[in-house]
Design a protein around this motif. Structure first.
Motif, PDB file in Angstrom:
ATOM      1  N   GLY A   1       0.693  -1.348   0.041  1.00 47.21           N
ATOM      2  CA  GLY A   1      -0.048  -0.087  -0.023  1.00 47.21           C
ATOM      3  C   GLY A   1       0.880   1.162   0.004  1.00 47.21           C
ATOM      4  O   GLY A   1       0.709   2.193   0.665  1.00 47.21           O
ATOM      5  N   VAL A   2       1.853   1.284  -0.780  1.00 47.15           N
ATOM      6  CA  VAL A   2       2.970   2.292  -0.687  1.00 47.15           C
ATOM      7  C   VAL A   2       2.352   3.534  -1.441  1.00 47.15           C
ATOM      8  O   VAL A   2       1.945   3.469  -2.882  1.00 47.15           O
ATOM      9  N   SER A   3       2.242   4.652  -1.053  1.00 51.62           N
ATOM     10  CA  SER A   3       1.938   6.061  -1.694  1.00 51.62           C
ATOM     11  C   SER A   3       2.854   6.849  -1.273  1.00 51.62           C
ATOM     12  O   SER A   3       3.543   6.927  -0.572  1.00 51.62           O
ATOM     13  N   LYS A   4       3.158   7.638  -2.502  1.00 50.57           N
ATOM     14  CA  LYS A   4       4.101   8.875  -2.422  1.00 50.57           C
ATOM     15  C   LYS A   4       3.407  10.154  -3.091  1.00 50.57           C
ATOM     16  O   LYS A   4       2.994  10.304  -4.045  1.00 50.57           O
ATOM     17  N   GLU A   5       3.177  11.090  -2.322  1.00 53.92           N
ATOM     18  CA  GLU A   5       2.647  12.429  -2.581  1.00 53.92           C
ATOM     19  C   GLU A   5       3.757  13.627  -2.372  1.00 53.92           C
ATOM     20  O   GLU A   5       4.536  13.664  -1.333  1.00 53.92           O
ATOM     21  N   HIS A   6       3.994  14.063  -3.810  1.00 52.48           N
ATOM     22  CA  HIS A   6       4.934  15.384  -3.503  1.00 52.48           C
ATOM     23  C   HIS A   6       4.356  16.527  -3.140  1.00 52.48           C
ATOM     24  O   HIS A   6       3.450  16.922  -3.646  1.00 52.48           O
ATOM     25  N   PRO A   7       4.559  17.443  -2.035  1.00 49.74           N
ATOM     26  CA  PRO A   7       3.822  18.751  -1.906  1.00 49.74           C
ATOM     27  C   PRO A   7       3.987  19.668  -2.875  1.00 49.74           C
ATOM     28  O   PRO A   7       4.945  19.512  -3.656  1.00 49.74           O
ATOM     29  N   GLY A   8       2.959  20.525  -2.918  1.00 47.21           N
ATOM     30  CA  GLY A   8       2.994  21.551  -3.979  1.00 47.21           C
ATOM     31  C   GLY A   8       1.274  21.801  -4.179  1.00 47.21           C
ATOM     32  O   GLY A   8       0.675  21.276  -3.578  1.00 47.21           O
ATOM     33  N   SER A   9       1.122  22.909  -5.049  1.00 44.27           N
ATOM     34  CA  SER A   9      -0.172  23.149  -5.140  1.00 44.27           C
ATOM     35  C   SER A   9      -0.392  23.259  -6.862  1.00 44.27           C
ATOM     36  O   SER A   9      -0.007  24.009  -7.680  1.00 44.27           O
ATOM     37  N   PRO A  10      -1.181  22.128  -7.297  1.00 47.00           N
ATOM     38  CA  PRO A  10      -1.614  20.965  -6.480  1.00 47.00           C
ATOM     39  C   PRO A  10      -0.552  19.897  -6.190  1.00 47.00           C
ATOM     40  O   PRO A  10       0.651  19.824  -6.758  1.00 47.00           O
ATOM     41  N   PRO A  11      -0.627  19.255  -5.093  1.00 48.17           N
ATOM     42  CA  PRO A  11       0.210  18.243  -4.807  1.00 48.17           C
ATOM     43  C   PRO A  11       0.454  17.059  -5.900  1.00 48.17           C
ATOM     44  O   PRO A  11      -0.707  16.814  -6.470  1.00 48.17           O
ATOM     45  N   VAL A  12       1.363  16.461  -6.057  1.00 45.26           N
ATOM     46  CA  VAL A  12       1.503  15.411  -7.173  1.00 45.26           C
ATOM     47  C   VAL A  12       1.451  14.029  -6.448  1.00 45.26           C
ATOM     48  O   VAL A  12       2.348  13.843  -5.805  1.00 45.26           O
ATOM     49  N   ALA A  13       0.479  13.111  -6.777  1.00 48.72           N
ATOM     50  CA  ALA A  13       0.603  11.698  -6.639  1.00 48.72           C
ATOM     51  C   ALA A  13       1.390  10.801  -7.127  1.00 48.72           C
ATOM     52  O   ALA A  13       0.909  10.782  -8.329  1.00 48.72           O
ATOM     53  N   ALA A  14       2.728  10.624  -6.960  1.00 49.53           N
ATOM     54  CA  ALA A  14       3.495  10.068  -7.740  1.00 49.53           C
ATOM     55  C   ALA A  14       3.177   8.499  -7.748  1.00 49.53           C
ATOM     56  O   ALA A  14       3.452   7.733  -8.770  1.00 49.53           O
TER      57      ALA A  14
ATOM     58  N   LEU B   1      15.710   5.044  -0.342  1.00 47.75           N
ATOM     59  CA  LEU B   1      16.600   6.177  -0.541  1.00 47.75           C
ATOM     60  C   LEU B   1      15.497   7.412  -0.243  1.00 47.75           C
ATOM     61  O   LEU B   1      15.778   8.496   0.343  1.00 47.75           O
ATOM     62  N   GLU B   2      14.236   7.051  -0.371  1.00 51.14           N
ATOM     63  CA  GLU B   2      13.035   7.970  -0.017  1.00 51.14           C
ATOM     64  C   GLU B   2      12.116   7.200   0.839  1.00 51.14           C
ATOM     65  O   GLU B   2      11.840   5.862   0.760  1.00 51.14           O
ATOM     66  N   ARG B   3      11.259   7.860   1.785  1.00 47.32           N
ATOM     67  CA  ARG B   3      10.388   7.436   2.374  1.00 47.32           C
ATOM     68  C   ARG B   3       8.967   7.742   1.727  1.00 47.32           C
ATOM     69  O   ARG B   3       8.667   8.662   1.270  1.00 47.32           O
ATOM     70  N   PRO B   4       8.010   6.546   1.719  1.00 47.10           N
ATOM     71  CA  PRO B   4       6.726   6.751   1.376  1.00 47.10           C
ATOM     72  C   PRO B   4       5.938   7.788   2.306  1.00 47.10           C
ATOM     73  O   PRO B   4       6.435   7.981   3.235  1.00 47.10           O
TER      74      PRO B   4
ATOM     75  N   GLY C   1      10.074   3.956   9.696  1.00 46.67           N
ATOM     76  CA  GLY C   1      10.752   4.458  10.731  1.00 46.67           C
ATOM     77  C   GLY C   1      12.052   4.065  11.173  1.00 46.67           C
ATOM     78  O   GLY C   1      12.241   4.513  12.296  1.00 46.67           O
ATOM     79  N   LEU C   2      12.749   3.262  10.431  1.00 50.32           N
ATOM     80  CA  LEU C   2      14.103   3.108  10.624  1.00 50.32           C
ATOM     81  C   LEU C   2      14.910   4.402  10.800  1.00 50.32           C
ATOM     82  O   LEU C   2      14.733   5.191   9.795  1.00 50.32           O
ATOM     83  N   PRO C   3      15.873   4.678  11.704  1.00 50.11           N
ATOM     84  CA  PRO C   3      16.731   5.889  11.553  1.00 50.11           C
ATOM     85  C   PRO C   3      17.619   5.726  10.367  1.00 50.11           C
ATOM     86  O   PRO C   3      17.945   4.757   9.972  1.00 50.11           O
ATOM     87  N   ASP C   4      18.021   6.945   9.979  1.00 47.50           N
ATOM     88  CA  ASP C   4      18.907   7.064   8.866  1.00 47.50           C
ATOM     89  C   ASP C   4      20.089   5.706   8.686  1.00 47.50           C
ATOM     90  O   ASP C   4      20.567   5.368   8.026  1.00 47.50           O
ATOM     91  N   ARG C   5      20.763   5.763  10.275  1.00 48.01           N
ATOM     92  CA  ARG C   5      21.841   5.184  10.364  1.00 48.01           C
ATOM     93  C   ARG C   5      21.610   3.740   9.943  1.00 48.01           C
ATOM     94  O   ARG C   5      22.232   2.979   9.381  1.00 48.01           O
ATOM     95  N   ALA C   6      20.440   3.138  10.711  1.00 44.04           N
ATOM     96  CA  ALA C   6      20.104   1.887  10.279  1.00 44.04           C
ATOM     97  C   ALA C   6      19.594   1.410   8.888  1.00 44.04           C
ATOM     98  O   ALA C   6      19.937   0.582   8.351  1.00 44.04           O
ATOM     99  N   LEU C   7      19.142   2.669   8.277  1.00 48.18           N
ATOM    100  CA  LEU C   7      18.523   2.224   6.829  1.00 48.18           C
ATOM    101  C   LEU C   7      20.157   2.195   5.996  1.00 48.18           C
ATOM    102  O   LEU C   7      20.395   1.514   5.106  1.00 48.18           O
ATOM    103  N   SER C   8      21.047   3.054   6.385  1.00 49.63           N
ATOM    104  CA  SER C   8      22.420   2.878   5.735  1.00 49.63           C
ATOM    105  C   SER C   8      22.741   1.467   5.764  1.00 49.63           C
ATOM    106  O   SER C   8      23.447   0.846   4.961  1.00 49.63           O
ATOM    107  N   GLY C   9      22.702   0.928   7.140  1.00 48.33           N
ATOM    108  CA  GLY C   9      23.165  -0.683   7.207  1.00 48.33           C
ATOM    109  C   GLY C   9      22.440  -1.340   6.274  1.00 48.33           C
ATOM    110  O   GLY C   9      22.914  -2.577   5.664  1.00 48.33           O
TER     111      GLY C   9
END
Ligand SMILES: Nc1ncnc2c1ncn2[C@@H]1O[C@H](COP(=O)(O)OP(=O)(O)OP(=O)(O)O)[C@@H](O)[C@H]1O
Ligand SMILES: [Mg+2]
Length: 156
Positions: free
Chosen positions: A17-30, A64-67, A81-89
């Motif tokens: 159920g991954v969604s990604k919306e880029h903020p803006g007017s109007p927002p972009v639902a990628a 590299l990006e969060r949904p 929700g993993l912190p950046d350090r754990a994501l790097s791992g």
């Protein structure tokens, strides 16, 4: 980290159920509620017209990006929700990227760029230096002096 990272029976990748919306007017639902499972050993290509969200999906699958909504599991591990350090791992141990651009660190030689990957895998400094020496030997065998063929921007 939590979850069965080393469980080989786990799916290689799950987007739920991954969604990604880029903020803006109007927002972009990628991406709108993408659910996909990729099993270990499976070879998958993502195809679609320009602007359909391929790059966005790969960036999210590669942590590299969060949904904006939904969950991503890499080898069974929920990375939300993993912190950046754990994501790097997770990236260092579980994900390989082949980018269209080189994305080398400009201040480093090619040799040091290669060895930097070991840093994120938690390889101790002494072992990294030994690996650098092996890379240098391989560079010589390939016909270039390790330091000169490793200089930027000649390596690009
Ligand atoms: N940072 C951003 N800010 C705003 N909108 C964005 C951003 N990144 C991507 N988009 C928009 O999200 C949508 C999906 O873009 P994406 O780059 O993922 O598509 P794509 O399938 O990779 O396209 P292409 O085949 O051209 O590479 C497009 O409408 C794009 O304009
Ligand atoms: Mg793209």
């Amino acid at each position: 980290m939590n979850g069965p990272v080393n469980d080989d029976s786990a799916h290689a990748l799950e987007l739920i159920g991954v969604s990604k919306e880029h903020p803006g007017s109007p927002p972009v639902a990628a991406l709108r509620s993408v659910t996909v499972t990729i099993r270990s050993g499976e070879f998958t290509a993502i195809v679609g017209p320009s602007g359909s969200g391929k790059s966005t999906m790969l960036a999210i699958a590669g942590t590299l990006e969060r949904p904006t909504a939904g969950s991503v599991l890499v080898a069974g591990l929920a990375v939300d929700g993993l912190p950046d350090r754990a994501l790097s791992g997770v990236r260092a141990g579980r994900i390989g990227f082949v980018f269209q651009q080189f994305f080398l660190v400009p201040a480093l030689t090619a040799l040091d760029n290669v060895a930097t990957g070991l840093l994120y895998r938690g390889v101790p400094a002494a072992q990294r230096r030994r690996a650098e020496r092996r890379i240098a030997l391989a560079s010589s065998a390939a016909g270039c002096a390790p330091r000169t063929c490793g200089t930027w921007p000649a390596s690009a």
